[in-house]
Design an enzyme around this catalytic site. Structure first.
Site, PDB file in Angstrom:
ATOM      1  N   ASN A  98      23.234 -34.611  -3.381  1.00 30.11           N
ATOM      2  CA  ASN A  98      21.636 -35.462  -2.618  1.00 30.11           C
ATOM      3  C   ASN A  98      20.501 -35.659  -4.401  1.00 30.11           C
ATOM      4  O   ASN A  98      21.987 -36.177  -5.179  1.00 30.11           O
ATOM      5  CB  ASN A  98      20.396 -33.877  -2.912  1.00 30.11           C
ATOM      6  CG  ASN A  98      20.717 -33.094  -3.851  1.00 30.11           C
ATOM      7  OD1 ASN A  98      20.121 -33.493  -5.037  1.00 30.11           O
ATOM      8  ND2 ASN A  98      20.815 -31.627  -4.142  1.00 30.11           N
ATOM      9  N   ASP A 112      20.856 -26.521   0.213  1.00 27.83           N
ATOM     10  CA  ASP A 112      20.618 -24.865   1.159  1.00 27.83           C
ATOM     11  C   ASP A 112      21.715 -24.845   2.118  1.00 27.83           C
ATOM     12  O   ASP A 112      21.702 -23.548   1.973  1.00 27.83           O
ATOM     13  CB  ASP A 112      19.489 -25.750   1.879  1.00 27.83           C
ATOM     14  CG  ASP A 112      18.066 -25.613   0.977  1.00 27.83           C
ATOM     15  OD1 ASP A 112      17.795 -25.029  -0.519  1.00 27.83           O
ATOM     16  OD2 ASP A 112      17.820 -26.600   0.966  1.00 27.83           O
ATOM     17  N   LYS A 166      42.185 -34.565   4.472  1.00 32.69           N
ATOM     18  CA  LYS A 166      41.319 -35.988   4.377  1.00 32.69           C
ATOM     19  C   LYS A 166      40.641 -35.805   6.213  1.00 32.69           C
ATOM     20  O   LYS A 166      42.150 -36.202   6.846  1.00 32.69           O
ATOM     21  CB  LYS A 166      41.728 -37.671   4.305  1.00 32.69           C
ATOM     22  CG  LYS A 166      40.617 -38.113   4.546  1.00 32.69           C
ATOM     23  CD  LYS A 166      40.825 -39.928   4.229  1.00 32.69           C
ATOM     24  CE  LYS A 166      39.924 -40.603   4.384  1.00 32.69           C
ATOM     25  NZ  LYS A 166      39.849 -42.085   4.350  1.00 32.69           N
ATOM     26  N   ASP A 197      20.585 -18.399  -2.965  1.00 34.41           N
ATOM     27  CA  ASP A 197      19.292 -18.574  -3.290  1.00 34.41           C
ATOM     28  C   ASP A 197      20.191 -18.197  -4.975  1.00 34.41           C
ATOM     29  O   ASP A 197      19.792 -16.940  -5.460  1.00 34.41           O
ATOM     30  CB  ASP A 197      18.042 -18.402  -3.136  1.00 34.41           C
ATOM     31  CG  ASP A 197      16.797 -18.898  -3.561  1.00 34.41           C
ATOM     32  OD1 ASP A 197      17.208 -19.224  -4.459  1.00 34.41           O
ATOM     33  OD2 ASP A 197      16.155 -19.456  -2.889  1.00 34.41           O
ATOM     34  N   ILE A 198      20.231 -18.716  -5.505  1.00 32.02           N
ATOM     35  CA  ILE A 198      20.037 -18.648  -7.242  1.00 32.02           C
ATOM     36  C   ILE A 198      18.956 -17.966  -8.082  1.00 32.02           C
ATOM     37  O   ILE A 198      19.656 -16.799  -8.652  1.00 32.02           O
ATOM     38  CB  ILE A 198      21.481 -19.410  -7.846  1.00 32.02           C
ATOM     39  CG1 ILE A 198      22.218 -20.345  -7.579  1.00 32.02           C
ATOM     40  CG2 ILE A 198      20.891 -19.531  -9.755  1.00 32.02           C
ATOM     41  CD1 ILE A 198      23.189 -21.419  -8.029  1.00 32.02           C
ATOM     42  N   PHE A 232      11.820 -23.961  -9.902  1.00 27.61           N
ATOM     43  CA  PHE A 232      11.027 -25.896  -9.794  1.00 27.61           C
ATOM     44  C   PHE A 232      10.974 -26.268  -8.427  1.00 27.61           C
ATOM     45  O   PHE A 232      12.049 -25.093  -7.204  1.00 27.61           O
ATOM     46  CB  PHE A 232      11.983 -26.588 -10.139  1.00 27.61           C
ATOM     47  CG  PHE A 232      11.457 -27.401 -11.757  1.00 27.61           C
ATOM     48  CD1 PHE A 232      11.738 -26.124 -12.647  1.00 27.61           C
ATOM     49  CD2 PHE A 232      10.791 -28.691 -11.668  1.00 27.61           C
ATOM     50  CE1 PHE A 232      11.159 -26.709 -13.813  1.00 27.61           C
ATOM     51  CE2 PHE A 232      10.849 -29.245 -13.388  1.00 27.61           C
ATOM     52  CZ  PHE A 232      11.093 -28.101 -14.251  1.00 27.61           C
TER      53      PHE A 232
HETATM   54  N1  CTP Z   1      16.992 -22.933  -5.935  1.00 25.65           N
HETATM   55  C1  CTP Z   1      18.431 -21.324  -5.983  1.00 25.65           C
HETATM   56  N2  CTP Z   1      19.178 -21.657  -5.361  1.00 25.65           N
HETATM   57  C2  CTP Z   1      19.301 -22.852  -4.489  1.00 25.65           C
HETATM   58  C3  CTP Z   1      17.731 -23.195  -3.321  1.00 25.65           C
HETATM   59  C4  CTP Z   1      17.446 -23.156  -4.749  1.00 25.65           C
HETATM   60  O1  CTP Z   1      18.289 -21.562  -7.079  1.00 25.65           O
HETATM   61  N3  CTP Z   1      20.148 -22.130  -2.918  1.00 25.65           N
HETATM   62  C5  CTP Z   1      16.285 -22.720  -7.173  1.00 25.65           C
HETATM   63  C6  CTP Z   1      16.458 -24.437  -7.490  1.00 25.65           C
HETATM   64  O2  CTP Z   1      16.995 -24.116  -8.718  1.00 25.65           O
HETATM   65  C7  CTP Z   1      14.522 -24.133  -7.852  1.00 25.65           C
HETATM   66  C8  CTP Z   1      14.227 -23.281  -6.704  1.00 25.65           C
HETATM   67  O3  CTP Z   1      14.993 -22.977  -6.255  1.00 25.65           O
HETATM   68  O4  CTP Z   1      13.898 -23.872  -8.893  1.00 25.65           O
HETATM   69  C9  CTP Z   1      13.486 -24.346  -5.577  1.00 25.65           C
HETATM   70  O5  CTP Z   1      13.938 -24.985  -4.989  1.00 25.65           O
HETATM   71  P1  CTP Z   1      13.879 -26.171  -3.785  1.00 25.65           P
HETATM   72  O6  CTP Z   1      15.040 -26.710  -3.226  1.00 25.65           O
HETATM   73  O7  CTP Z   1      12.333 -26.823  -3.959  1.00 25.65           O
HETATM   74  O8  CTP Z   1      13.146 -25.066  -2.442  1.00 25.65           O
HETATM   75  P2  CTP Z   1      14.230 -24.152  -1.033  1.00 25.65           P
HETATM   76  O9  CTP Z   1      13.704 -22.961  -1.963  1.00 25.65           O
HETATM   77  O10 CTP Z   1      15.593 -24.388  -1.723  1.00 25.65           O
HETATM   78  O11 CTP Z   1      13.075 -24.277  -0.157  1.00 25.65           O
HETATM   79  P3  CTP Z   1      12.912 -25.498   0.598  1.00 25.65           P
HETATM   80  O12 CTP Z   1      14.201 -26.471   0.519  1.00 25.65           O
HETATM   81  O13 CTP Z   1      12.423 -25.395   1.736  1.00 25.65           O
HETATM   82  O14 CTP Z   1      11.786 -26.367  -0.032  1.00 25.65           O
END
Ligand code: CTP
Length: 407
Positions: free
Chosen positions: A213, A282, A292, A311-312, A332
């Site tokens: 991203n 995600d 490849k 989700d970390i 964040f």
């Molecule tokens: N985060 C994380 N691990 C993941 C996804 C997100 O640690 N696998 C953390 C990001 O570093 C950030 C927060 O969760 O601090 C929110 O990330 P964001 O992408 O905005 O939200 P999501 O939880 O992924 O929800 P969505 O994509 O549905 O908005």
């Protein structure tokens, strides 16, 4: 950024080839908003002229304690009393030895000895040959000069003007600027161990391609720098970005969300503050091809299937350490619309005391940003500013919440 606005620095040059770097350092100080009074020893004048330093600092240079320009003939008193700090760059092995002995037979050493120690810090950027640096006499003197209240900024390593390679080079001007700027920041997070995730992740499809991203990592790197400036011990788990590591920060490079998960959950065991700025993917491709993926000539496109990454932030926030309130977690939220609503909901979903919202497309890759702080008490805006300014403000906000917080 005018990080040194309002500061007045005495820049002392002693005899060493690194004097050529002091010209650039002086320029950086002035660019950062400081006023600079250059003082040079006789030996320094063998390497660079006072004319150069005068032109760059915009002030006449002092080289002698007998300078008659001062009405009371006491430049060592007058010049040091005005200063917010005396910076010796380069500081030779000989000059360090002279500081240790409290000698005062030239203007610069006299000024260092005569400075009010409680008010005017002395910062030293040593520069010398590697054997001189490693010599027990120098190391002994460095310990003594630190014990006597000076701050030794350390040295660089690498190729030396004498042709040898090793420790003892003066730090680069930009590094010195970063260290000196940090020196002036309030130590609001002294004793804290801060863990930061930053940047994007890269989810490989095959050895050539992958999904990532637009996150540049700039906000996370600014937060790591600000935490370090605030006196914390900082670990930065960084996805694939080309940004220099902030001074004094331990960096762990990772690629995928799974790598980031492992590195972060491990480091979180010793942390007291966790700031999750990374834009973690995600999902990752359900399968990874070792070779490849080729076109087969049929015109058919590959069908990609995904699995969700762990989700970390959620995992760390649910850990025993965070639940026991030994780890303050900050998330964040990168949103594209309805920031307040999404940020509030996300904070509750993640079970964290503080969530920082921003509009993703307006911040990715930029040097500035605007933040929205959401905690149990409500919402607060940090108006648009540079990412480093916002990171420093965020450190103040975190420090203020540490004594008492709720999810
Ligand atoms: N985060 C994380 N691990 C993941 C996804 C997100 O640690 N696998 C953390 C990001 O570093 C950030 C927060 O969760 O601090 C929110 O990330 P964001 O992408 O905005 O939200 P999501 O939880 O992924 O929800 P969505 O994509 O549905 O908005």
């Amino acid at each position: 950024m005018q990080d040194l606005a309002g500061k007045h620095l005495v820049l002392g040059l002693t005899g060493g080839i690194a004097c050529y770097k002091s010209a650039e350092l002086c320029r950086l100080f002035v660019k950062a908003g400081a006023t600079v009074q250059v003082v040079m020893t006789e030996a320094a004048e063998q390497f660079i002229t006072p004319v150069t330093m005068q032109a760059l600092s915009g002030r006449t240079v002092y080289t002698s304690q007998w300078d008659t320009r001062e009405p009371n003939n006491m430049p060592h008193i007058n010049l040091s009393r005005e200063a917010d700090a005396i910076v010796l760059a380069p500081c030779s092995a000989d000059f360090i030895a002279r500081l240790v002995q409290g000698r005062s037979d030239d203007l610069l050493s006299l000024m260092c000895l005569a400075r009010p120690m409680d008010r005017i810090p002395l910062l030293i950027a040593p520069a010398m040959n590697r054997e001189m640096w490693a010599h027990p006499a120098t190391q002994r003197n460095l310990m003594q000069v630190s014990a006597d209240g000076a701050t030794v900024l350390g040295v660089g390593s690498g190729w030396q003007a004498c042709g040898e390679t090793g420790d003892g080079r003066m730090l680069e001007p930009a590094q010195l600027l970063e260290d000196i700027t940090a020196f002036f920041q309030p130590k609001l997070l002294a004793g804290q161990k801060v863990l930061v995730t930053a940047g994007p992740t890269f989810e490989a499809l095959d050895p050539i391609r992958g999904i990532t991203n637009h996150s540049s990592g700039k906000m996370g790197f600014a937060i790591a720098r600000a935490a370090r400036e605030a006196g914390a011990e900082v670990t930065l788990v960084a996805g694939p970005v080309h940004l220099p590591t902030p001074r004094g920060v331990t960096r762990v490079d990772v690629l995928s969300a799974q790598d980031m998960f492992e590195a972060t959950t491990r480091a979180a065991q010793g942390a007291s503050i966790f700031v999750a700025t990374a834009a973690v993917a995600d999902w990752r491709p359900a399968t990874h091809s070792d070779q490849k993926i080729k076109k087969d000539g049929s015109g058919k496109t590959p069908v990609l299937d995904f699995v969700e990454n762990a989700d970390i932030l959620l995992t760390v926030a649910k850990s025993e350490r965070a639940q026991a309130k030994k780890l303050f977690c900050v998330g964040f939220a990168a949103e594209s619309e309805n920031l307040v609503e999404h940020a509030k909901a996300k904070r509750e979903r993640k079970g964290i005391p503080l969530l920082v919202g921003n509009i993703g497309p307006l911040t990715f890759g930029q040097d500035d940003n605007a933040l929205l702080l959401v905690d149990a008490q409500g919402v607060r805006e940090l108006p648009r500013a540079s990412k480093l300014t916002l990171a420093r403000e965020l450190m103040t906000e975190i420090a203020a919440r540490l004594p008492d917080w709720s999810v």
